[in-house]
Structures are given as structure tokens and as C-alpha cells.
Design a protein around this motif. Structure first.
Motif, mmCIF file in Angstrom:
data_model
loop_
_atom_site.group_PDB
_atom_site.id
_atom_site.type_symbol
_atom_site.label_atom_id
_atom_site.label_comp_id
_atom_site.label_asym_id
_atom_site.label_seq_id
_atom_site.Cartn_x
_atom_site.Cartn_y
_atom_site.Cartn_z
ATOM 1 N N SER A 32 -10.504 -4.884 1.273
ATOM 2 C CA SER A 32 -11.472 -3.913 1.903
ATOM 3 C C SER A 32 -10.534 -3.175 3.109
ATOM 4 N N LEU A 33 -9.967 -4.128 3.773
ATOM 5 C CA LEU A 33 -9.101 -3.566 5.098
ATOM 6 C C LEU A 33 -8.018 -2.768 4.556
ATOM 7 N N LEU A 34 -7.372 -3.111 3.377
ATOM 8 C CA LEU A 34 -6.182 -2.327 2.763
ATOM 9 C C LEU A 34 -6.667 -1.185 1.976
ATOM 10 N N SER A 35 -7.952 -1.071 1.655
ATOM 11 C CA SER A 35 -8.548 -0.088 0.960
ATOM 12 C C SER A 35 -9.078 0.927 1.738
ATOM 13 N N SER A 36 -9.322 0.702 2.937
ATOM 14 C CA SER A 36 -10.089 1.656 3.828
ATOM 15 C C SER A 36 -9.080 2.789 4.521
ATOM 16 N N LYS A 37 -9.528 3.619 5.180
ATOM 17 C CA LYS A 37 -8.738 4.692 5.892
ATOM 18 C C LYS A 37 -8.039 4.181 7.038
ATOM 19 N N ASP A 38 -8.570 3.157 7.540
ATOM 20 C CA ASP A 38 -7.756 2.268 8.633
ATOM 21 C C ASP A 38 -6.364 1.983 8.339
ATOM 22 N N THR A 39 -5.925 1.988 7.397
ATOM 23 C CA THR A 39 -4.445 1.827 7.151
ATOM 24 C C THR A 39 -3.633 2.466 7.818
ATOM 25 N N ALA A 40 -3.917 3.636 8.106
ATOM 26 C CA ALA A 40 -3.183 4.453 8.946
ATOM 27 C C ALA A 40 -2.585 3.882 10.362
ATOM 28 N N LYS A 41 -3.401 3.110 11.105
ATOM 29 C CA LYS A 41 -3.090 2.467 12.291
ATOM 30 C C LYS A 41 -1.788 1.478 11.930
ATOM 31 N N TYR A 42 -1.644 0.937 10.758
ATOM 32 C CA TYR A 42 -0.596 -0.130 10.534
ATOM 33 C C TYR A 42 0.814 0.604 10.195
ATOM 34 N N THR A 43 1.737 -0.023 10.652
ATOM 35 C CA THR A 43 3.325 0.240 10.313
ATOM 36 C C THR A 43 3.385 0.196 8.870
ATOM 37 N N ARG A 44 4.246 0.765 8.184
ATOM 38 C CA ARG A 44 4.842 0.417 6.881
ATOM 39 C C ARG A 44 5.067 -1.170 6.607
ATOM 40 N N ALA A 45 5.717 -1.593 7.412
ATOM 41 C CA ALA A 45 6.153 -3.156 7.513
ATOM 42 C C ALA A 45 4.836 -3.980 7.373
ATOM 43 N N GLN A 46 3.914 -3.447 8.277
ATOM 44 C CA GLN A 46 2.598 -4.101 8.568
ATOM 45 C C GLN A 46 2.228 -4.145 7.281
ATOM 46 N N LEU A 47 1.863 -3.104 6.679
ATOM 47 C CA LEU A 47 1.047 -2.807 5.251
ATOM 48 C C LEU A 47 1.710 -3.733 4.238
ATOM 49 N N GLU A 48 3.102 -3.798 4.116
ATOM 50 C CA GLU A 48 3.847 -4.378 3.065
ATOM 51 C C GLU A 48 3.530 -5.843 3.473
ATOM 52 N N LEU A 49 3.417 -6.392 4.442
ATOM 53 C CA LEU A 49 3.138 -7.810 4.791
ATOM 54 C C LEU A 49 1.931 -8.091 4.387
ATOM 55 N N LYS A 50 0.784 -7.233 4.900
ATOM 56 C CA LYS A 50 -0.660 -7.438 4.363
ATOM 57 C C LYS A 50 -0.713 -7.335 2.890
ATOM 58 N N ARG A 51 -0.034 -6.664 2.065
ATOM 59 C CA ARG A 51 -0.228 -6.358 0.686
ATOM 60 C C ARG A 51 0.337 -7.834 0.121
ATOM 61 N N LYS A 52 1.344 -8.289 0.842
ATOM 62 C CA LYS A 52 2.044 -9.257 0.177
ATOM 63 C C LYS A 52 1.087 -10.562 0.339
ATOM 64 N N ASN A 53 0.571 -10.909 1.482
ATOM 65 C CA ASN A 53 -0.276 -11.797 1.817
ATOM 66 C C ASN A 53 -1.674 -11.605 0.966
ATOM 67 N N LEU A 54 -2.067 -10.469 0.613
ATOM 68 C CA LEU A 54 -3.107 -10.315 -0.154
ATOM 69 C C LEU A 54 -2.829 -10.884 -1.569
ATOM 70 N N GLY A 55 -1.731 -10.624 -2.171
ATOM 71 C CA GLY A 55 -1.256 -10.724 -3.305
ATOM 72 C C GLY A 55 -1.058 -12.472 -3.463
ATOM 73 N N GLU A 56 -0.553 -13.322 -2.204
ATOM 74 C CA GLU A 56 -0.574 -14.702 -2.477
ATOM 75 C C GLU A 56 -1.958 -15.178 -2.420
ATOM 76 N N MET A 57 -2.864 -14.484 -1.721
ATOM 77 C CA MET A 57 -4.475 -14.844 -1.898
ATOM 78 C C MET A 57 -4.759 -14.924 -2.945
ATOM 79 N N TYR A 58 -4.544 -13.858 -3.815
ATOM 80 C CA TYR A 58 -5.254 -13.566 -5.110
ATOM 81 C C TYR A 58 -4.647 -14.767 -6.024
ATOM 82 N N ILE A 59 -3.007 -14.853 -6.164
ATOM 83 C CA ILE A 59 -2.737 -15.933 -6.746
ATOM 84 C C ILE A 59 -3.419 -17.214 -6.331
#
Length: 170
Positions: free
Chosen positions: A72-99
Motif C-alpha cells: 500500500s505504501l508503494l501504491s499510494s501517492k506518497d511515493t513521490a517523496k522517494y528517490t528512484r533508487a529508493q523506489l527500486e529497492l522497495k519494489r525489490k524488497n516487496l517482490g522478495e516478500m511476495y516470493i
């Protein structure tokens, strides 16, 4: 004639020996499952297994909750406060959590089976050793599993004797 007497004596000896060995054969049966379920150790192990299964389920729910929060954090409008690298890491972590979340059921099942084996094996061993002791003390040559029998006489059931040996109520 001498040969015939020798053969006759040999046949009589075999019949007598065969009859003697049959009279010494004593066969009993027991339901190990019923015995194990009656043991107080099993009741404690069963409670511990239920608690462990609940803990595994709670762990899954916690993992699922954390995944949903991160998603939900990555789906919200608050993602603008993250840098592109931070978003990439958060998505990677989310993918690992999903697996990890998807593989959790199989892992939890393996953990549960291992715990079950750790708790139940000593109880089974104690039950088998007691059955062997009772069989030896009472002259039983063979003891069969009751579950494998279609018909059996009640007098040859070792369960009451084994329960008595373990100090359990009949």
C-alpha cells in the motif's frame, strides 16, 4: 522293514516336533494408535503441536500484513517523496516478500512435520518397547497390528496389558 521303522519314527518325530512348536506359538494383537492416543505424553505433544501450528499461522498473518502495508505504501501517492533508487529497492524488497509469502505454506508444512516427528517419535518408541516387554513377559511369539486384522478374538488383545504396564486406565 528296518527302513520302514526308521521312516515311521522320523515321521512321528516330525509330527511331535511340529505339534510341540505350534503349541508354543502365541499370537496377539494391539492397536498402537489407540495406545499412543491414550498416553499422557501424547496429549502433551498434541497440545504443543496445536500451539506450534497456531504460531506458524500467526507468523503467516504477520508476514501477510507486512506485505500489504509495504504494497500500500508503494501504491499510494506518497511515493513521490522517494528517490528512484529508493523506489527500486522497495519494489525489490516487496517482490522478495511476495516470493517468501508464497513459499511460506510449504515451509510451514515442513516445519510442522519436523516438529511432529520430534515430539511423536519418542512416544512411539516408548509404546513399541512396552509392547515388546509385555509380549515377552506373557509369552507372545507374534504381535500383529490390530488395524491390519479383519477378525480377531478379544482374548488376544494386548492393549489392556500394555496399558496396565504403562500405568494407564484400561
Amino acid at each position: 522293514m528296518k527302513k520302514m521303522v526308521t521312516v515311521f519314527v522320523a515321521v512321528i518325530g516330525m509330527v511331535a516336533f511340529g505339534h510341540d512348536s505350534q503349541s508354543q506359538t502365541k499370537i496377539g494383537y494391539i492397536s498402537l494408535q489407540e495406545l499412543i492416543f491414550a498416553m499422557p505424553e501424547y496429549k502433551k505433544a498434541d497440545t504443543a503441536l496445536n500451539d506450534y501450528q497456531s504460531a506458524l499461522g500467526q507468523n503467516f498473518e504477520d508476514m501477510k500484513k507486512e506485505f500489504n502495508e509495504q504494497d500500500s505504501l508503494l501504491s499510494s501517492k506518497d511515493t513521490a517523496k522517494y528517490t528512484r533508487a529508493q523506489l527500486e529497492l522497495k519494489r525489490k524488497n516487496l517482490g522478495e516478500m511476495y516470493i517468501k509469502l508464497n513459499g511460506w505454506q510449504q515451509q510451514a508444512q515442513q516445519l510442522y512435520q519436523q516438529k511432529q516427528q520430534d515430539l511423536i517419535t519418542p512416544i512411539q518408541k516408548k509404546a513399541l518397547e512396552t509392547v515388546q516387554t509385555v509380549a515377552k513377559e506373557n509369552g507372545y511369539t507374534y504381535v500383529l497390528s490390530k488395524e491390519a486384522l479383519f477378525v480377531s478374538p478379544p482374548a488376544e488383545d494386548l492393549l489392556p496389558l500394555v496399558k496396565k504396564k504403562l500405568g494407564l486406565k484400561p
